[in-house]
Design an enzyme around this catalytic site. Structure first.
Site, PDB file in Angstrom:
ATOM      1  N   HIS A  14       0.742  -1.038  -0.081  1.00  0.00           N
ATOM      2  CA  HIS A  14       0.035   0.115   0.121  1.00  0.00           C
ATOM      3  C   HIS A  14       1.298   1.374   0.333  1.00  0.00           C
ATOM      4  CE1 HIS A  14      -3.915   2.078   1.515  1.00  0.00           C
ATOM      5  NE2 HIS A  14      -3.181   2.870   1.655  1.00  0.00           N
ATOM      6  N   HIS A  16       1.830   5.451  -1.390  1.00  0.00           N
ATOM      7  CA  HIS A  16       0.732   6.669  -2.234  1.00  0.00           C
ATOM      8  C   HIS A  16       2.350   6.930  -3.033  1.00  0.00           C
ATOM      9  CE1 HIS A  16      -2.939   6.688  -0.827  1.00  0.00           C
ATOM     10  NE2 HIS A  16      -2.454   6.538   0.392  1.00  0.00           N
ATOM     11  N   LYS A 100      -9.100  -0.443  -5.943  1.00  0.00           N
ATOM     12  CA  LYS A 100      -9.111  -0.125  -4.802  1.00  0.00           C
ATOM     13  C   LYS A 100     -10.869   1.154  -4.312  1.00  0.00           C
ATOM     14  CE  LYS A 100      -7.961   1.841  -0.731  1.00  0.00           C
ATOM     15  NZ  LYS A 100      -6.600   2.585  -0.763  1.00  0.00           N
ATOM     16  N   HIS A 137     -10.359   0.948   1.504  1.00  0.00           N
ATOM     17  CA  HIS A 137     -10.155   1.501   3.221  1.00  0.00           C
ATOM     18  C   HIS A 137     -12.098   1.254   3.151  1.00  0.00           C
ATOM     19  CE1 HIS A 137      -8.917   5.485   4.291  1.00  0.00           C
ATOM     20  NE2 HIS A 137     -10.135   5.873   4.294  1.00  0.00           N
ATOM     21  N   HIS A 175      -4.761  -1.158   5.417  1.00  0.00           N
ATOM     22  CA  HIS A 175      -4.402   0.226   7.621  1.00  0.00           C
ATOM     23  C   HIS A 175      -5.294  -0.436   7.625  1.00  0.00           C
ATOM     24  CE1 HIS A 175      -6.885   2.209   4.954  1.00  0.00           C
ATOM     25  NE2 HIS A 175      -6.490   3.256   4.364  1.00  0.00           N
ATOM     26  N   ASP A 248       1.484   2.456   3.016  1.00  0.00           N
ATOM     27  CA  ASP A 248       0.672   4.043   3.727  1.00  0.00           C
ATOM     28  C   ASP A 248       1.397   4.988   3.492  1.00  0.00           C
ATOM     29  OD1 ASP A 248      -2.012   5.272   2.627  1.00  0.00           O
ATOM     30  OD2 ASP A 248      -2.719   5.077   4.803  1.00  0.00           O
TER      31      ASP A 248
END
Length: 347
Positions: A14, A16, A100, A137, A175, A248
């Site tokens: 995970h 970004h 996602k 999420h 997460h 994350d």
């Protein structure tokens, strides 16, 4: 006296990376230690089609330094207009590894997410048919739900009904932040895994709020009570194949974090592996670090483990990590655990 620990090269399930100047700045921080990463699609505009995912992948590879090896594992952003056949074609080509799910408004750049889950039923059924995982999420966004309860309510109202309606759908609870989530994962017999971040193993909500607001500890899902942090530590260090690393890691420039409406996200790509070694050693479970960081994720995603290794070294002197990563957009603060770390990744 030094101590060494050699592991199969880890992956981040995970991550970004953003785009443009931020991508250029932060990608090397991940590629230095990690072989692969599941790349989040919440750009502006979001990555919703196979063609957009292919273009984003090319931008990532173009930003990768020539002396580094790294494989971006692409995802699509699920919307109420997502085409099941486009998803299936992107998966069949090998381009994407997951889709996602963001409930609309749950986190950074999630305005295009799902409000009416009946409208994505056909996509979820197609994904179950072809074996494509759904990454969630896991928070509801109803205004009447306390922010600290969003994850537990998501399990009851959204996730469990989805899994009951589509039992063959493979799901990653991303997460996770509560004992409720860890217990739910353990209660299921198949098709469910969960990622746990580095920072949720280290901070609880007191770290964000006590003694003044600490914007660089603010993330979504927000850190919870100490009892939940300890439950996450127990899950992560257990060796249970259903729990694996997803940092994350979420870079924002300092002005965007240190503002009247600060962005959510902790940037942990730079020092995750030393921090995890510290946590697993504290828990007396160093022997399970390789499972959490390097083995359980590939097992869930049905991918081979990385052929390379990395070595962590523990020294008597505290390790030194950069306080900030500099990008052309501005500085990004590296997550500071608030205590000395004696582990480092060997060069």
């Amino acid at each position: 006296m030094t101590q060494t620990l050699t592991l199969t090269r880890p992956d981040d399930w995970h991550l970004h990376l953003r785009d443009g100047a931020m991508l250029q700045a932060v990608l090397p921080e991940t590629a230095r230690d990690f072989g692969r990463a599941i790349i989040m699609p919440n750009l502006v505009p979001p990555v919703v089609t196979g063609d957009q995912a292919a273009a984003y992948r090319e931008r990532i590879l173009a930003a990768l330094p020539e002396d580094m090896s790294f494989e971006p594992l692409m995802t699509l952003y699920l919307t109420e207009d997502t085409d099941p056949e486009d998803v299936a074609a992107a998966y069949a080509s090998g381009l994407i590894k997951a889709v996602k799910l963001y409930p609309a408004g749950a986190t950074t750049n999630s305005a295009s997410g799902v409000t009416d889950f009946d409208k994505v039923r056909a996509v979820l059924e197609k994904m179950a048919e072809i074996g494509l995982p759904l990454c969630t999420h896991g928070e509801v966004t109803d205004h009447d739900i306390d922010i600290f309860d969003r994850e537990a309510v998501f399990i009851d109202r959204v996730l469990d009904p989805i899994r009951c309606a589509t039992p063959d759908l493979r799901v990653v609870m991303e997460h996770i932040t509560t004992s409720n989530a860890a217990d739910y994962v353990r209660s299921q017999d198949k098709n469910l895994g969960a990622t746990i971040t580095t920072h949720h193993l280290i901070i609880n909500r007191n770290h964000i709020l006590v003694g003044g607001i600490k914007p660089h500890y603010y993330c979504l899902p927000v850190a919870k009570r100490e009892e939940h942090r300890l439950a996450l530590r127990s899950a992560a260090t257990s060796g249970d194949v259903r729990f694996f690393l997803g940092t994350d890691s979420a870079p924002h420039i300092d002005p965007a974090k240190e503002s009247g409406c600060g962005c959510a996200g902790c940037f942990t790509a730079t020092n995750t592996m030393p921090l995890l070694a510290h946590v697993f050693e504290e828990e007396g479970k160093l022997e399970n670090l390789e499972k959490f960081a390097s083995q359980n994720g590939p097992s869930f995603y049905r991918l081979p483990e990385n052929p390379e290794t990395i070595t962590l070294v523990k020294s008597e002197a505290a390790a030194k990590f950069p306080k900030k990563i500099h990008s052309d957009d501005g500085p990004v603060t590296v997550f500071d655990p608030g205590f000395d770390i004696y582990w480092a990744v060997a060069n």
